[in-house]
Structure formats: structure tokens, C-alpha cells
Write an enzyme that holds these catalytic residues in place. Structure first.
Site, short mmCIF file in Angstrom:
data_model
loop_
_atom_site.label_atom_id
_atom_site.label_comp_id
_atom_site.label_asym_id
_atom_site.label_seq_id
_atom_site.Cartn_x
_atom_site.Cartn_y
_atom_site.Cartn_z
N HIS A 75 -24.65 62.23 19.28
CA HIS A 75 -25.81 62.25 19.99
C HIS A 75 -27.03 61.82 19.17
CE1 HIS A 75 -28.43 63.81 22.65
NE2 HIS A 75 -29.57 63.35 22.21
N CYS A 76 -28.31 61.15 19.59
CA CYS A 76 -28.71 60.51 18.66
C CYS A 76 -30.09 60.76 19.27
CB CYS A 76 -28.22 58.72 18.72
SG CYS A 76 -29.42 57.86 18.07
#
Ligand SMILES: [Zn+2]
Ligand SMILES: [Zn+2]
Length: 430
Positions: A186-187
Site C-alpha cells: 500500500h503506497c
């Protein structure tokens, strides 16, 4: 000179802290100074501050801070997106008018080509979720992308939130609140999970940002160099006076000190002639360039190794356990492997056309379009002895009497590694 030195020290410090905070937890930095600094920054310093705050204010200050930290790190928000795009926009708005009259036409053309790219690729990374997010409508198709390798992923595991079987290489993201196909990570930079379908846009974002920063620094250099030459005499006089004061030495610290001083002095000359708008922004681009560049290099390494960021952590866990001698490798029996799937080989196999998929495939492990299938099963035991009783998903497929202790990942096949160029092609096509 003092201004240049302060700007450089400040920017390098902020870049370094940002790098350690965001990337220090990566398995590649485990047991390295960057990993230690990361745990100091995110574990030890906050817990010490928390203890002090509890004594002084009964924890009121850190409660607010931890809520903010939790929101920034574990909830969807646009803060980092807005910060990044705002920074790029502000720098371009300051920089381009200041140097535009100094640039040749082909540089102006290149600026128009390179500048929009980070905006475009960030937008695509943040919004292209059709293939990345797994839902009840595409679940059957997602199950057919990758086989279970029986090392990192086993068949028969359901997501307790989404209530369906987890496809191989998927991961549930508690921030996006969905299972993600070929989950990388998850960025918060793009405020989205990166997986099948949008990972290629993330790579394009990294590449375009790296190129844009390098090009911005280069533009500042070539635009201001003719002007800086006029100030060169002033610089030379200054530098010579400092050099005479410094004893000549061939030791590395002295050599580095001379080089740093020279860099500070050069930067001071460029700041004199270009000001903060041209030289300052160019310097910022130069000093922050290592951040996207290092991240891009890391993802090229992941492509070379045939794994995602999520899987690199799992492989590192296996490596640690192997070093302790508690991991055993079993070879899958022939009858347990799919009759119409080729056996796994080492990298460099070409991707083959997808086999036709029968409608009657077992729901927990349907046939996949992936060209390779794992021949191995890995199991770790608490006792350090070969496994006696096995979980159902392993027992059904392994020859129980052939488990052997393994000490290194070199003994294990990574079924998701097709070879570097095929890995790149697979990432770019999906
Ligand atoms: Zn899920
Ligand atoms: Zn997510």
C-alpha cells in the site's frame, strides 16, 4: 556560502529521514544501519517520548500525535499526494520562468514532455483498480492468474473480511479494505494499493520522477553556468584563501572535507547568480533525486528476483528461519501436480500461451494461466526436527518421507520468477 551549506544540510537531512522512515522497513535493509535507524526512528524514539509524556501530561500530547500518525500511515488520505504534486507544481512555477529565457528550444520541448508525466502516472496508479482489487465479480478470474507455490501461498485460505478464498500472491489491505491481486504494497504516495493492473503505472511514476528531477538539476546547471563563470573569480579567490588555511593531507576525511567545501562554494556561486528560484530549486532537485532513484532501483531488483515487496518480506522470514535450521523442504509427488501444467524450472523460461481452462476446475485451486508450477513445499517446525504431522494442504500434496533440512534460499525454486525480462514483460502487460 553559509546559506548554501545550510540549504544542503537541511535538504539532505530531510531526504535521509524521509528515506529511512519510508524505506527502512524493507527486508533489504534488515540488519543494516538503515534498518536500525528505522527502528530507532519509528519504535525507540516514539516509545521513549511516550514514557516521558505519560509522566508529564498523562499521555495527552502523544495520544494526539499517535492518532495523527495512525491516520497518516494506516488510513486513506490525500496528504502525501497533495504534498508531492504541490511541491512539483511550486518548484516548476518558480523555476521555469526564472530560467526560461536561458534555455534552448529543444530543452523547452523536453520540459513540456517530461513535466506532465508524474501527474499522469500518479493519477493512473491511484485510479486503475479494476484488476488490482479483488471482488466477487472477478474472483474466479483472479484465482486463475497464479498457482499456489506452497511456500508463500497455500490453497484453501479464505480472507476473513472478504469471505472468499485468497488467490495466490494476493493480500488483504486493511487500508483499502479489499484483497489485492499480486499485492506489492500500500503506497501512501499514490494513496492506493499497488498490484496487478497498476504496478506498471507506479514503475512509470518512479521512472518519470527520477528523470524529471535529474533533468531539472541539469537544466539549472546548464542555464546558470554561463552566468556563474562571471562570478568564478570571486569564487576562486575565496576557495584559494580557504585552501591555504587548510593543511594538505591525503587522508580520506581531509579529502572529503575539501571536496565538500568545494561543493558548498560552487553551490554558493550558483545561488548568487540564480537565486533560490533557479539555483535553489535545481539544488533541491539534485538532493532529492536519490529518493525516487533508490526506490526505482529497489523495484528493478524485485523484478529481477521475481517477487513483490510483500513477498520479499516473506522470503526474508524464510531466510531467517533457514539460518536457524528449522526449515524443511519436501518435493511434491508427481501425481499431486497438475497433469497439463509444465513443471517449474529455474528462471529464463518464456511465457507460454495460456492453456484452455476447464469449467470443472476445483474451486480452491483452479488451473492457472501461469507457465510454471512449484515442485517444492517448505515447512518450518518449532522443534527443529523434520515435520511429523502436516497441515491438510501440504499433506495432500507432499511425499512425507522426503523432507530435508535446507539452509539457504538457493535450494528453493521461486515459481513466480520467470527470468528478468519475462518478469518485466509480465509486470508491464498486467
Ligand atoms: Zn480480503
Ligand atoms: Zn491498500
Amino acid at each position: 556560502m553559509t546559506l548554501a551549506r545550510n540549504i544542503i544540510i537541511f535538504t539532505v537531512t530531510v531526504s535521509l529521514v524521509t528515506f529511512i522512515a519510508f524505506f527502512g522497513r524493507l527486508p533489504a535493509f534488515r540488519n543494516t544501519p538503515i534498518g536500525w535507524l528505522h527502528s530507532l526512528l519509528v519504535v525507540h524514539i516514539p516509545s521513549t517520548l511516550r514514557k516521558v509524556d505519560i509522566k508529564l501530561t498523562n499521555g495527552r500530547i502523544t495520544n494526539g500525535g499517535s492518532r495523527l500518525g495512525h491516520h497518516l500511515m494506516y488510513e486513506k488520505h490525500l496528504a502525501v499526494v497533495v504534498f508531492f504534486l504541490g511541491l512539483v507544481t511550486a518548484c516548476a512555477t518558480l523555476f521555469l520562468p526564472a530560467v526560461w529565457y536561458l534555455l534552448e528550444w529543444h530543452h523547452k520541448l523536453l520540459v513540456f514532455t517530461l513535466l506532465p508525466q508524474p501527474y499522469l502516472f500518479l493519477y493512473l496508479s491511484a485510479t486503475r483498480n479494476n484488476e488490482a482489487y479483488i471482488n466477487t465479480f472477478n474472483h474466479a478470474e483472479q484465482m486463475r492468474h497464479y498457482p499456489y507455490d506452497r511456500i508463500l501461498y497455500y490453497p484453501g485460505n479464505a480472507c476473513t473480511t472478504c469471505k472468499f478464498l485468497k488467490p495466490a500472491r494476493s493480500k488483504h489491505c486493511s487500508i483499502c479494505k479489499t484483497c489485492v491481486s499480486r499485492a506489492d504494497h500500500h503506497c501512501i504516495w499514490v494513496n492506493n494499493c499497488l498490484g496487478r493492473g497498476n504496478y506498471k503505472w507506479f514503475l512509470a511514476l518512479l521512472l518519470s520522477t527520477t528523470v524529471l528531477l535529474a533533468y531539472g538539476a541539469y537544466l539549472a546547471y546548464i542555464a546558470l553556468s554561463p552566468l556563474a563563470l562571471n562570478h568564478y573569480t570571486k569564487y576562486e579567490r575565496f576557495y584559494r584563501s580557504r585552501s591555504q588555511a587548510t593543511p594538505t593531507s591525503s587522508t580520506w576525511p581531509s579529502y572529503l572535507a575539501v571536496k565538500c567545501r568545494r561543493f558548498f562554494a560552487y553551490t554558493a556561486v550558483y545561488l548568487d547568480v540564480g537565486g533560490l528560484r533557479a539555483a535553489g530549486v535545481g539544488l533541491l532537485a539534485l538532493l532529492t533525486w536519490p529518493l525516487p532513484c533508490a526506490l526505482l532501483a529497489y523495484h528493478i531488483y524485485l523484478l529481477w528476483a521475481g517477487m513483490t515487496t510483500n513477498e520479499s518480506g516473506k522470503w526474508s522470514d524464510w531466510q531467517d528461519d533457514m539460518a536457524h535450521g528449522v526449515v524443511f523442504l519436501g518435493r511434491r509427488s508427481q501425481h499431486s501436480m497438475r497433469a497439463n501444467q509444465p513443471r517449474a524450472r529455474r528462471p529464463s523460461a518464456s511465457i507460454r500461451p495460456a492453456p484452455s481452462l476447464p469449467d470443472t476446475a476445483p474451486p480452491e485451486e483452479p488451473l492457472t494461466t501461469w507457465p510454471l508450477e512449484s515442485r517444492h513445499v517448505l515447512i518450518r517446525t518449532a522443534s527443529g526436527q523434520p515435520p511429523q504431522t502436516l497441515p491438510r494442504c501440504i499433506k495432500a500434496v507432499a511425499e512425507e518421507d522426503v523432507f530435508e533440512r535446507v539452509w539457504s534460499l538457493a535450494a528453493v525454486e521461486n515459481v513466480y520468477d520467470l527470468g528478468f525480462w519475462d518478469n518485466v514483460r509480465e509486470a508491464l502487460l498486467h
